[in-house]
Design a protein around this motif. Structure first.
Motif, PDB file in Angstrom:
ATOM      1  N   ALA A   1     -66.182  50.178  82.950  1.00  0.00           N
ATOM      2  CA  ALA A   1     -64.760  50.088  83.291  1.00  0.00           C
ATOM      3  C   ALA A   1     -63.885  50.011  82.044  1.00  0.00           C
ATOM      4  CB  ALA A   1     -64.522  48.856  84.154  1.00  0.00           C
ATOM      5  N   PRO A   2     -63.050  51.030  81.837  1.00  0.00           N
ATOM      6  CA  PRO A   2     -62.098  50.958  80.738  1.00  0.00           C
ATOM      7  C   PRO A   2     -61.060  49.869  81.036  1.00  0.00           C
ATOM      8  CG  PRO A   2     -62.180  53.182  81.676  1.00  0.00           C
ATOM      9  CD  PRO A   2     -62.967  52.287  82.558  1.00  0.00           C
ATOM     10  N   GLN A   3     -60.869  48.971  80.101  1.00  0.00           N
ATOM     11  CA  GLN A   3     -59.860  47.937  80.296  1.00  0.00           C
ATOM     12  C   GLN A   3     -59.279  47.520  78.962  1.00  0.00           C
ATOM     13  OE1 GLN A   3     -61.698  44.669  82.402  1.00  0.00           O
ATOM     14  NE2 GLN A   3     -61.900  43.437  80.577  1.00  0.00           N
ATOM     15  N   SER A   4     -58.095  46.931  79.026  1.00  0.00           N
ATOM     16  CA  SER A   4     -57.437  46.447  77.820  1.00  0.00           C
ATOM     17  C   SER A   4     -56.867  45.063  78.096  1.00  0.00           C
ATOM     18  CB  SER A   4     -56.340  47.414  77.365  1.00  0.00           C
ATOM     19  OG  SER A   4     -55.437  47.666  78.420  1.00  0.00           O
ATOM     20  N   THR A   5     -56.774  44.284  77.045  1.00  0.00           N
ATOM     21  CA  THR A   5     -56.214  42.938  77.142  1.00  0.00           C
ATOM     22  C   THR A   5     -55.030  42.854  76.199  1.00  0.00           C
ATOM     23  OG1 THR A   5     -58.393  42.042  77.664  1.00  0.00           O
ATOM     24  CG2 THR A   5     -56.720  40.477  76.925  1.00  0.00           C
ATOM     25  N   HIS A   6     -53.928  42.298  76.706  1.00  0.00           N
ATOM     26  CA  HIS A   6     -52.672  42.223  75.964  1.00  0.00           C
ATOM     27  C   HIS A   6     -52.198  40.776  75.933  1.00  0.00           C
ATOM     28  CE1 HIS A   6     -52.582  46.564  76.631  1.00  0.00           C
ATOM     29  NE2 HIS A   6     -52.998  46.247  77.845  1.00  0.00           N
TER      30      HIS A   6
ATOM     31  N   SER B   1     -51.686  36.299  78.630  1.00  0.00           N
ATOM     32  CA  SER B   1     -52.737  37.290  78.449  1.00  0.00           C
ATOM     33  C   SER B   1     -52.791  38.120  79.728  1.00  0.00           C
ATOM     34  CB  SER B   1     -54.087  36.615  78.205  1.00  0.00           C
ATOM     35  OG  SER B   1     -55.113  37.591  78.103  1.00  0.00           O
ATOM     36  N   VAL B   2     -52.678  39.431  79.564  1.00  0.00           N
ATOM     37  CA  VAL B   2     -52.689  40.352  80.705  1.00  0.00           C
ATOM     38  C   VAL B   2     -53.831  41.332  80.494  1.00  0.00           C
ATOM     39  CG1 VAL B   2     -51.375  42.045  82.023  1.00  0.00           C
ATOM     40  CG2 VAL B   2     -50.172  40.153  80.884  1.00  0.00           C
ATOM     41  N   THR B   3     -54.723  41.400  81.468  1.00  0.00           N
ATOM     42  CA  THR B   3     -55.854  42.324  81.391  1.00  0.00           C
ATOM     43  C   THR B   3     -55.647  43.444  82.397  1.00  0.00           C
ATOM     44  OG1 THR B   3     -57.338  40.558  80.700  1.00  0.00           O
ATOM     45  CG2 THR B   3     -58.365  42.548  81.583  1.00  0.00           C
TER      46      THR B   3
END
Length: 141
Positions: free
Chosen positions: A65-70, A128-130
């Motif tokens: 799963a491609p994911q990013s955390t901001h 933190s937003v994933t």
């Protein structure tokens, strides 16, 4: 590991946050309609208002799963006599974002301090937003 376009994902997160805050009727009563939320502090602002601070993004993808955390910092500014307005706004902003965003949102910390002018209170909220990107199998017809 899958690759994520971090700039595109960060822009989408900021857009989602701004939209959620702008639709909250309680925030509109305090921050105006449209809400006073800026990338840069205005020259002669009406208080209270919000500014968007730093955003740090990283690819946190797994094998499938491609994911990013901001991590994004929001700043609230108030000239109310005391910390109560800033604390109430920080709570409301956090609740609004956590409830409205489809992504996983975790408040990391908040801080309230007096600004150098001695009469303005400055509140900080770090979130933190994933985000999870749809996989290629999900997007292929």
């Amino acid at each position: 590991m899958s690759s994520v376009n971090l700039a595109e994902a960060a822009l989408a997160v900021q857009h989602d946050i701004h939209t959620a805050l702008g639709l909250d009727l309680t925030l509109q009563t305090v921050l105006g309609d449209p809400i006073r939320a800026y990338d840069h502090r205005p020259t002669d602002p009406a208080y209270p208002y919000l500014t968007y601070g730093s955003i740090r993004s990283e690819d946190s993808s797994g094998d499938a799963a491609p994911q990013s955390t901001h991590q994004i910092t929001l700043h609230l500014w108030s000239r109310y006599e005391g910390r109560s307005e800033v604390l109430d706004l920080l709570r409301r902003v956090s609740d609004t974002i956590c409830d409205a965003l489809p992504q996983a949102v975790v408040p990391l910390y908040l801080d309230v301090l007096r600004a150098p002018d001695g009469r303005t209170f400055h509140g900080l909220l770090r979130l933190s937003v994933t985000t999870t990107e749809p996989s290629q199998e999900e997007t292929t017809p």
